[in-house]
Enzyme design. Structure first.
Site, PDB file in Angstrom:
ATOM      1  N   ASN A 119      42.386  30.039  47.675  1.00  0.00           N
ATOM      2  CA  ASN A 119      41.507  31.200  47.645  1.00  0.00           C
ATOM      3  C   ASN A 119      40.078  30.680  47.716  1.00  0.00           C
ATOM      4  O   ASN A 119      39.535  30.199  46.716  1.00  0.00           O
ATOM      5  CB  ASN A 119      41.766  31.977  46.340  1.00  0.00           C
ATOM      6  CG  ASN A 119      40.930  33.238  46.249  1.00  0.00           C
ATOM      7  OD1 ASN A 119      40.129  33.541  47.142  1.00  0.00           O
ATOM      8  ND2 ASN A 119      41.099  33.974  45.170  1.00  0.00           N
ATOM      9  N   HIS A 138      42.832  44.014  46.618  1.00  0.00           N
ATOM     10  CA  HIS A 138      43.707  43.526  45.532  1.00  0.00           C
ATOM     11  C   HIS A 138      45.182  43.679  45.890  1.00  0.00           C
ATOM     12  O   HIS A 138      46.050  43.778  45.018  1.00  0.00           O
ATOM     13  CB  HIS A 138      43.433  44.270  44.193  1.00  0.00           C
ATOM     14  CG  HIS A 138      42.134  43.899  43.553  1.00  0.00           C
ATOM     15  ND1 HIS A 138      41.307  44.821  42.943  1.00  0.00           N
ATOM     16  CD2 HIS A 138      41.505  42.706  43.427  1.00  0.00           C
ATOM     17  CE1 HIS A 138      40.236  44.212  42.474  1.00  0.00           C
ATOM     18  NE2 HIS A 138      40.329  42.924  42.763  1.00  0.00           N
TER      19      HIS A 138
END
Ligand code: ADP
Length: 396
Positions: free
Chosen positions: A8, A181
């Site tokens: 990430n 998300h």
């Protein structure tokens, strides 16, 4: 045995997790870590599964170190320390899949080009996600890389939930509500189906409450509505982001106050939310520890807005059978959960104060009309699962 890495990459940090794959490609976490303060004095920390720090390194004069150079360092470290296990693929969190991508994809030049065209839709995240992919393509040409999109889980929502009430031509150009998300929501959907299959088949609101915060309304485990929209700025109050705001405020700041677009962007993304209201911190723990009225008002606004948006999603779903709390605040902050749940009593929610204070998985009373769960999210595992599954498809 081989391994996959979940990555990430943000503007000033790179988080990673290493998973070993067994013969059936089932991932098991074997460690992870992060590089923080990129562009200043980078700090790398690598931890084993039990949380023990196994490597720590700081680059004191590291201002000029690029993401690519730091990733190269990480690759060299992994080669030495992975006990001969070969990295079979890298899975990336990519914030925006645009209107097209509903599932993770193996990256090639054409896909990278397409994803770059979404940079303008998520300027603070997407370019960094993609820079890591390009850097790894140079470091390890031929290593499979998988792009896992934060928007994908919301891709098949009813069309009405994707529209802004603006001219149709703009919607057709991509100005629409995407939602984010998604990797967290997908993981929770999967986990809830294991923990409570009856509830997972019903109407559930998942509250991902971290520095970034949003809600997802799920029917039978699929997203039907969510609070984030075109960008990750919409919806709930967040650590430093304002959440939903009258667009008239943005116009006023530019035309009357004389702020530039760049200044407004910084105000709404970095100086608002809990930080802006409390004038103290973006961190919920710091606010809870403070008795300053501004800090308490920031917490109250966070909870009030979360409950208010839950009311809206309850209308979308036509009722609610369960609420799941997740992410840093949702998983750990009993007082915030309690304040939100008390505002849901009109829907029939009844919180068990003891279970909530103890941090148990189920925090509702037996006679509550809404089942209240706390489930830790695991976006890295979701990325590893997708990456392993694409590898397996490729091997067939
Ligand atoms: P991110 O969106 O950066 O991944 P996190 O999910 O880590 O954010 O959530 C960060 C938030 O969670 C912070 O506001 C922090 O105060 C809160 N938090 C983390 N751990 C705890 C804890 N043990 N108790 C209360 N709040 C916590």
């Amino acid at each position: 045995m081989s391994a996959v890495v979940s990555l990430n990459a943000g503007s000033s940090s790179i988080k990673f997790a290493v998973f070993t794959l067994d013969r059936d490609h089932v991932p098991t976490l074997s460690g992870g870590g992060k590089i923080e303060r990129i562009g200043m004095a980078p700090i790398l920390t690598i931890r084993s599964v039990d949380g023990t720090v196994i490597e720590q390194k700081t680059w004191k004069d590291g201002q000029a170190l690029t993401h690519a150079e730091l990733l190269s360092w990480l690759f060299d470290w992994a080669r030495i320390h992975l006990d001969g296990r070969e990295i079979a693929a890298i899975g990336h969190r990519v914030v925006h899949g645009g209107p097209d991508f509903a599932v993770p994809r193996l990256v090639d030049e054409a896909l990278l080009g397409k994803l770059e065209s979404f940079n303008a839709l998520a300027p603070l995240h997407q370019p960094h996600n993609l820079a890591a992919i390009s850097a790894i393509a140079k470091l390890a040409p031929g290593l499979p890389q998988v792009a896992c999109f934060d928007t994908a889980f919301h891709h098949d929502r009813p069309r009405i939930a994707t529209r802004f009430a603006i001219p149709r031509a703009l919607h057709d150009q991509g100005i629409r509500r995407y939602g984010f998300h998604g990797l967290s929501y997908e993981y929770i959907s999967k986990r809830l189906a294991e923990l409570d299959p009856g509830l997972a088949a019903g109407r559930v609101i998942v509250a991902h409450l971290g520095n970034g915060a949003s809600l997802c309304a799920m029917a039978s485990g699929r997203s039907v509505d969510t609070t984030m929209g075109f960008t990750a700025l919409d919806g709930l109050v967040m650590g430093t982001r304002c959440g939903a705001i009258d667009p008239g405020v943005v116009l006023h700041l530019q035309t009357q106050v004389g702020m530039t677009a760049h200044q407004v962007e910084s105000l709404l993304y970095k100086q608002s939310g809990l930080l802006g209201v409390s004038e103290l911190s973006s961190d919920m723990r710091a606010l809870s520890a403070s008795d300053r009225p501004e800090a308490q008002e920031a917490i109250e606004l966070f909870c009030w807005r979360a409950a208010r948006e839950m009311g809206a999603l309850a209308a979308t779903l036509g009722g609610v059978d369960g609420v799941v709390f997740t992410a840093g605040i949702g998983e750990n902050h009993a007082d915030v959960r309690a304040r939100i749940c008390r505002r849901l009593e009109w829907l029939g929610a009844r919180l068990c104060e003891t279970a909530n204070a103890r941090g148990e998985p189920v925090i509702s009373l037996p006679d509550s009309k809404i089942k209240l769960w706390v489930i830790p999210t695991d976006e890295e595992r979701m990325i590893a699962l997708h990456t392993a599954s694409l590898l397996q498809d490729g091997a067939r």
